[in-house]
Design an enzyme around this catalytic site. Structure first.
Site, PDB file in Angstrom:
ATOM      1  N   TRP A   6       5.097  20.435  11.242  1.00 22.77           N
ATOM      2  CA  TRP A   6       4.800  21.103   9.964  1.00 22.77           C
ATOM      3  C   TRP A   6       4.196  22.437  10.355  1.00 22.77           C
ATOM      4  O   TRP A   6       3.105  22.486  10.925  1.00 22.77           O
ATOM      5  CB  TRP A   6       3.833  20.242   9.160  1.00 22.77           C
ATOM      6  CG  TRP A   6       3.588  20.692   7.762  1.00 22.77           C
ATOM      7  CD1 TRP A   6       4.335  20.381   6.661  1.00 22.77           C
ATOM      8  CD2 TRP A   6       2.501  21.499   7.284  1.00 22.77           C
ATOM      9  NE1 TRP A   6       3.785  20.952   5.538  1.00 22.77           N
ATOM     10  CE2 TRP A   6       2.663  21.651   5.889  1.00 22.77           C
ATOM     11  CE3 TRP A   6       1.418  22.123   7.894  1.00 22.77           C
ATOM     12  CZ2 TRP A   6       1.780  22.379   5.105  1.00 22.77           C
ATOM     13  CZ3 TRP A   6       0.533  22.857   7.117  1.00 22.77           C
ATOM     14  CH2 TRP A   6       0.728  22.968   5.733  1.00 22.77           C
TER      15      TRP A   6
ATOM     16  N   GLU B 106       3.173  18.719  -7.913  1.00 17.55           N
ATOM     17  CA  GLU B 106       3.470  18.262  -6.556  1.00 17.55           C
ATOM     18  C   GLU B 106       4.937  17.891  -6.367  1.00 17.55           C
ATOM     19  O   GLU B 106       5.542  18.262  -5.379  1.00 17.55           O
ATOM     20  CB  GLU B 106       2.637  16.991  -6.296  1.00 17.55           C
ATOM     21  CG  GLU B 106       1.715  17.075  -5.125  1.00 17.55           C
ATOM     22  CD  GLU B 106       0.993  15.762  -4.879  1.00 17.55           C
ATOM     23  OE1 GLU B 106       0.722  14.999  -5.829  1.00 17.55           O
ATOM     24  OE2 GLU B 106       0.697  15.488  -3.707  1.00 17.55           O
TER      25      GLU B 106
ATOM     26  N   LYS C 278      -0.026  15.825 -10.056  1.00 18.06           N
ATOM     27  CA  LYS C 278       1.161  15.029  -9.743  1.00 18.06           C
ATOM     28  C   LYS C 278       2.414  15.781 -10.183  1.00 18.06           C
ATOM     29  O   LYS C 278       3.413  15.796  -9.497  1.00 18.06           O
ATOM     30  CB  LYS C 278       1.137  13.692 -10.498  1.00 18.06           C
ATOM     31  CG  LYS C 278       0.344  12.604  -9.872  1.00 18.06           C
ATOM     32  CD  LYS C 278       1.013  12.030  -8.653  1.00 18.06           C
ATOM     33  CE  LYS C 278       0.015  11.311  -7.784  1.00 18.06           C
ATOM     34  NZ  LYS C 278      -1.056  12.153  -7.234  1.00 18.06           N
TER      35      LYS C 278
ATOM     36  N   LYS D  52       1.648  14.190   3.909  1.00 20.82           N
ATOM     37  CA  LYS D  52       0.894  13.013   3.453  1.00 20.82           C
ATOM     38  C   LYS D  52      -0.550  13.064   3.931  1.00 20.82           C
ATOM     39  O   LYS D  52      -1.463  12.828   3.151  1.00 20.82           O
ATOM     40  CB  LYS D  52       1.577  11.733   3.955  1.00 20.82           C
ATOM     41  CG  LYS D  52       0.896  10.457   3.510  1.00 20.82           C
ATOM     42  CD  LYS D  52       0.962  10.282   2.003  1.00 20.82           C
ATOM     43  CE  LYS D  52       0.284   9.032   1.510  1.00 20.82           C
ATOM     44  NZ  LYS D  52       0.013   9.131   0.042  1.00 20.82           N
TER      45      LYS D  52
ATOM     46  N   ARG E 201       5.356  12.170   6.205  1.00 21.74           N
ATOM     47  CA  ARG E 201       4.127  12.934   6.445  1.00 21.74           C
ATOM     48  C   ARG E 201       4.311  14.414   6.147  1.00 21.74           C
ATOM     49  O   ARG E 201       3.342  15.142   6.012  1.00 21.74           O
ATOM     50  CB  ARG E 201       3.694  12.760   7.905  1.00 21.74           C
ATOM     51  CG  ARG E 201       3.235  11.360   8.236  1.00 21.74           C
ATOM     52  CD  ARG E 201       2.891  11.246   9.694  1.00 21.74           C
ATOM     53  NE  ARG E 201       1.740  12.051  10.029  1.00 21.74           N
ATOM     54  CZ  ARG E 201       0.487  11.605  10.083  1.00 21.74           C
ATOM     55  NH1 ARG E 201       0.242  10.349   9.839  1.00 21.74           N
ATOM     56  NH2 ARG E 201      -0.509  12.387  10.399  1.00 21.74           N
TER      57      ARG E 201
ATOM     58  N   CYS F   2       2.280  16.929  10.954  1.00 18.18           N
ATOM     59  CA  CYS F   2       3.111  16.664  12.131  1.00 18.18           C
ATOM     60  C   CYS F   2       3.038  15.185  12.527  1.00 18.18           C
ATOM     61  O   CYS F   2       2.056  14.508  12.222  1.00 18.18           O
ATOM     62  CB  CYS F   2       2.629  17.495  13.296  1.00 18.18           C
ATOM     63  SG  CYS F   2       2.485  19.233  12.925  1.00 18.18           S
TER      64      CYS F   2
ATOM     65  N   HIS G 133     -10.976  29.415 -25.478  1.00 15.99           N
ATOM     66  CA  HIS G 133     -11.626  30.483 -24.721  1.00 15.99           C
ATOM     67  C   HIS G 133     -10.643  31.231 -23.827  1.00 15.99           C
ATOM     68  O   HIS G 133     -11.058  31.905 -22.886  1.00 15.99           O
ATOM     69  CB  HIS G 133     -12.780  29.891 -23.897  1.00 15.99           C
ATOM     70  CG  HIS G 133     -13.841  29.268 -24.753  1.00 15.99           C
ATOM     71  ND1 HIS G 133     -14.709  30.003 -25.521  1.00 15.99           N
ATOM     72  CD2 HIS G 133     -14.126  27.957 -25.012  1.00 15.99           C
ATOM     73  CE1 HIS G 133     -15.510  29.186 -26.194  1.00 15.99           C
ATOM     74  NE2 HIS G 133     -15.163  27.928 -25.902  1.00 15.99           N
TER      75      HIS G 133
ATOM     76  N   GLU H  65      -5.505  15.363 -12.637  1.00 17.37           N
ATOM     77  CA  GLU H  65      -4.644  14.543 -11.788  1.00 17.37           C
ATOM     78  C   GLU H  65      -3.201  14.566 -12.317  1.00 17.37           C
ATOM     79  O   GLU H  65      -2.249  14.609 -11.544  1.00 17.37           O
ATOM     80  CB  GLU H  65      -5.205  13.115 -11.707  1.00 17.37           C
ATOM     81  CG  GLU H  65      -4.322  12.076 -11.062  1.00 17.37           C
ATOM     82  CD  GLU H  65      -3.797  12.439  -9.681  1.00 17.37           C
ATOM     83  OE1 GLU H  65      -4.309  13.356  -9.049  1.00 17.37           O
ATOM     84  OE2 GLU H  65      -2.825  11.792  -9.250  1.00 17.37           O
TER      85      GLU H  65
ATOM     86  N   ASN I 264      -0.154  17.491  17.589  1.00 14.50           N
ATOM     87  CA  ASN I 264      -0.596  17.588  16.190  1.00 14.50           C
ATOM     88  C   ASN I 264      -1.974  18.224  16.198  1.00 14.50           C
ATOM     89  O   ASN I 264      -2.796  17.887  17.047  1.00 14.50           O
ATOM     90  CB  ASN I 264      -0.725  16.206  15.550  1.00 14.50           C
ATOM     91  CG  ASN I 264       0.594  15.492  15.394  1.00 14.50           C
ATOM     92  OD1 ASN I 264       1.645  16.063  15.664  1.00 14.50           O
ATOM     93  ND2 ASN I 264       0.540  14.247  14.956  1.00 14.50           N
ATOM     94  N   GLY I 265      -2.243  19.054  15.220  1.00 15.03           N
ATOM     95  CA  GLY I 265      -3.562  19.694  15.162  1.00 15.03           C
ATOM     96  C   GLY I 265      -3.432  21.193  15.347  1.00 15.03           C
ATOM     97  O   GLY I 265      -2.323  21.740  15.305  1.00 15.03           O
TER      98      GLY I 265
HETATM   99  C1  AGP Z   1      -2.027  13.324  -3.832  1.00 14.76           C
HETATM  100  O1  AGP Z   1      -0.914  13.035  -4.595  1.00 14.76           O
HETATM  101  C2  AGP Z   1      -1.859  14.432  -2.888  1.00 14.76           C
HETATM  102  N1  AGP Z   1      -0.773  14.217  -2.008  1.00 14.76           N
HETATM  103  C3  AGP Z   1      -3.091  14.988  -2.199  1.00 14.76           C
HETATM  104  O2  AGP Z   1      -3.790  15.733  -3.132  1.00 14.76           O
HETATM  105  C4  AGP Z   1      -4.054  13.975  -1.532  1.00 14.76           C
HETATM  106  O3  AGP Z   1      -4.671  13.191  -2.505  1.00 14.76           O
HETATM  107  C5  AGP Z   1      -5.078  14.752  -0.694  1.00 14.76           C
HETATM  108  O4  AGP Z   1      -4.428  15.512   0.286  1.00 14.76           O
HETATM  109  C6  AGP Z   1      -6.109  13.863  -0.057  1.00 14.76           C
HETATM  110  O5  AGP Z   1      -5.530  12.947   0.815  1.00 14.76           O
HETATM  111  P1  AGP Z   1      -6.342  11.695   1.323  1.00 14.76           P
HETATM  112  O6  AGP Z   1      -6.608  10.818   0.150  1.00 14.76           O
HETATM  113  O7  AGP Z   1      -5.472  11.058   2.346  1.00 14.76           O
HETATM  114  O8  AGP Z   1      -7.621  12.227   1.905  1.00 14.76           O
END
Ligand code: AGP
Length: 610
Positions: free
Chosen positions: A77, A491, A488, A605, A27, A2, A507, A484, A103-104
């Site tokens: 959100w 995501e 990506k 974000k 965000r 949010c 396995h 990673e 927010n929260g």
């Molecule tokens: C990364 O591409 C992601 N959006 C996500 O996994 C991110 O790395 C994770 O939420 C941690 O965020 P931060 O680095 O702001 O703590």
């Protein structure tokens, strides 16, 4: 997640709020809304507009003459209740004299809702936030600060919130507990926001609230208070930030811009931190003496998502170079297993935003138990940075795209710097230290060389995008790279992507290999190359399509595969160079599929709620 913006001054608030909300879109959100204080103190003194969808949908739907010189806005959100018009913020009390954006998460919202309902209050939304509006509205305190403080005294949970009240037309009251809140100072006008991104076009003189603080914001200035309403007298300070760095500029997306910024960002990260004479590194922000480094017997790295995966790369670097046992763990799980906190363990929290609640709570758990935590954090002054005993700032510059790229690269470099530091007070020789330091100095150039092959990756990505599911595989140093890469890819392309240790294929997962399931394999030139190539043969024998991220001199033994060669550095630094093509594969797959790259569905974000 949010986002909050607020304005009070002489200008019309709605355009400022809409522009600010637009800057918070990255965000992650699913509805948006605003409230303005219209002239006069009548029942219509507050005017609310909110709806599910994008900020542009809200802007298009604003009623005519939606005007006022003070207002607050929000991007939501969804957590409590679906994303619809009613659940969108702001929420108001029964008389529509109080409006709240939040927010929260309010943990005891259910109990508070029941109590309010028993008192005859009709709750119209499914949200936790609505209770705050009712509590403020029902408070008998004389001041808005008193009403907000009274409401907060019965609330458990996290908040960054802003309150507008028809009876207190000269102010916005904001509060913070676990969710960022920033006050921005203008010329006879003031701003509030949950993220600097919403403010930088107006002001870079800001005050960041601490947890447990409230602020009264009027057109003429602000004052900060504790929840018991005693003053904290916080002053605003200028932040060193270039407003243009928040713009995508000529790039089609922030992610693209941020990927291409990686050579420059890496250079900033390393500047002044490499000591070629002693083959060592300078990390003044850690506030640690050499003898304290020597006393460390274990390193535990904590982060979430990609920060966790890069933490695994970091653990490998530390074990290799410093020969100190090191591992990475998902911060989101850490505190729920009652972790043993050891005095001679160095805990490292890694986070781009510095606001990820899971990582922040892990840091707090460690510190509560007396452990020492350092942070690898990008956002200066963020909650995690402030909570740590010391740290290494990443200097990646603002990262707007949800998919983390340049911050991740700098996290890796942060671990490399730390590993050399830890190694050089132990058994890492000056020759090896110099080898690493020299390689790090050359790394920004090599990053540029990898990125220059973007067209090649784009062509491969278009093919991969057609597959409903993919494997990413790697071994030892290559495994976090594969994790990673898969992260990506899923995501932003929304394709199913799974990472495995290459050694684990036989396995179980090998059962899935067929012509419809491509595998992206990480195969550096190292002592596992032969075994990795063996696995490639096993995949090819089952007609599984292969894309191999490797080094030019690696012989793939005639296996049919698309090769993506990256330049050689020192083997310890291979993981980051091998991560870069995977960023671009994910990016171009998502582009090919027509997705909104900077705002992937369901994601945010900064993940500021548990
Ligand atoms: C990364 O591409 C992601 N959006 C996500 O996994 C991110 O790395 C994770 O939420 C941690 O965020 P931060 O680095 O702001 O703590």
């Amino acid at each position: 997640m949010c986002g909050i913006v607020g304005y009070i001054g002489a200008q019309q608030a709605p355009p400022i709020l809409l522009e600010g909300l637009g800057r918070l879109e990255h965000r992650g959100y699913d509805s948006a809304g605003l409230v303005v204080r219209a002239d006069g103190r009548g029942p219509r003194a507050l005017r609310v507009a909110k709806r599910a969808g994008r900020v542009r949908d809200l802007a298009a739907a604003l009623p005519k003459r939606f005007a006022g010189t003070a207002g607050i806005g929000h991007t939501r959100w969804a957590t409590h209740g679906p994303a619809n018009d009613v659940n969108a913020h702001p929420h108001t009390d029964a008389d529509q004299r109080v409006a709240v954006v939040h927010n929260g998460i309010i943990d005891n919202a259910a109990a508070l809702r029941e109590r309010l309902a028993a008192d005859g209050v009709e709750l119209v939304s499914d949200t936790d936030t609505e209770v705050v509006a009712h509590l403020v509205g029902r408070s008998q305190a004389d001041t808005l600060e008193g009403k907000v403080s009274e409401a907060l005294s019965v609330i458990d949970g996290t908040w960054g919130l802003a309150v507008l009240h028809a009876d207190f037309p000269d102010r916005i009251v904001v509060a913070r507990n676990g969710s960022p809140l920033i006050v921005g100072v203008g010329d006879k006008e003031m701003y509030v926001a949950s993220d600097l991104a919403a403010l930088v076009r107006h002001t870079t003189t800001v005050a960041m609230l601490d947890d447990g603080e409230l602020a009264t914001v009027t057109a003429g200035g602000f004052t900060t208070l504790r929840h018991d309403l005693t003053a904290t007298a916080k002053a605003a300070t200028p932040v060193d930030v270039d407003p243009d760095s928040y713009e995508a500029g000529v790039h089609a997306s922030y992610m693209h811009k941020e990927m291409l910024e990686q050579p420059a960002a890496a250079e900033r990260m390393l500047r002044g931190r490499l000591d070629e004479r002693f083959g060592a590194t300078h990390l003044g922000g850690l506030n640690m003496e050499p003898r304290e480094f020597r006393a460390i017997r274990r390193v535990k790295i904590l982060g979430c998502g990609s920060a966790y995966y890069v933490g695994q790369m970091g653990a490998g670097l530390i074990e290799d170079l410093a020969r100190v046992p090191a591992d990475a763990e998902a911060a989101s799980e850490f505190r729920y297993r009652n972790p043993i906190i050891e005095p001679d363990t160095l805990y490292v929290a890694v986070s781009q935003s510095g606001e990820t609640i899971d990582t922040l709570l892990a840091v707090q758990e460690i510190r509560r138990k007396g452990g020492r935590v350092i942070g690898l954090v990008n956002v200066v002054g963020s909650a995690i940075a402030r909570e740590c005993d010391g740290g290494i700032y990443l200097h990646a510059g603002p990262e707007v795209a949800v998919a983390s790229t340049k911050a991740l690269t700098n996290m890796f470099l942060g671990f490399a710097l730390l590993a050399v530091q830890l190694g050089r007070v132990r058994d890492l020789s000056i020759a090896d230290g110099t080898r690493l330091v020299t390689a790090m100095a050359a790394l920004p150039g090599l990053v540029g060389q990898v990125l220059a092959k973007e067209e090649q990756y784009a062509a491969v990505a278009r093919t991969l995008a057609e597959a409903p599911s993919l494997f990413f595989i790697g071994r030892v140093r290559g495994f976090p790279v594969a994790r990673e890469g898969a992260q990506k890819f899923k995501e932003i392309s929304y394709r199913h992507a799974e990472a495995y240790q290459t050694s684990e294929l036989k396995h179980g997962p090998l059962a899935l290999i067929d012509p419809a399931l491509p595998t992206v394999a990480v195969v550096p030139a190292d002592d596992l190359t032969e075994r990795n190539v063996g696995a490639l043969h096993e995949i090819a024998a089952r007609r599984g399509p292969l894309v191999v991220v490797t080094h030019e001199d690696v012989d793939l033994g005639g296996v049919e595969a698309v090769r993506l060669d990256v330049p050689r550095s020192e083997p310890e630094l291979d993981p980051i160079l091998m991560t870069l093509p995977l960023q671009l594969l994910a990016y171009h797959a998502a582009l090919h599929l027509g997705h909104d790259i900077d705002k992937p569905r369901n994601l945010a974000k900064s993940v500021t709620v548990e």
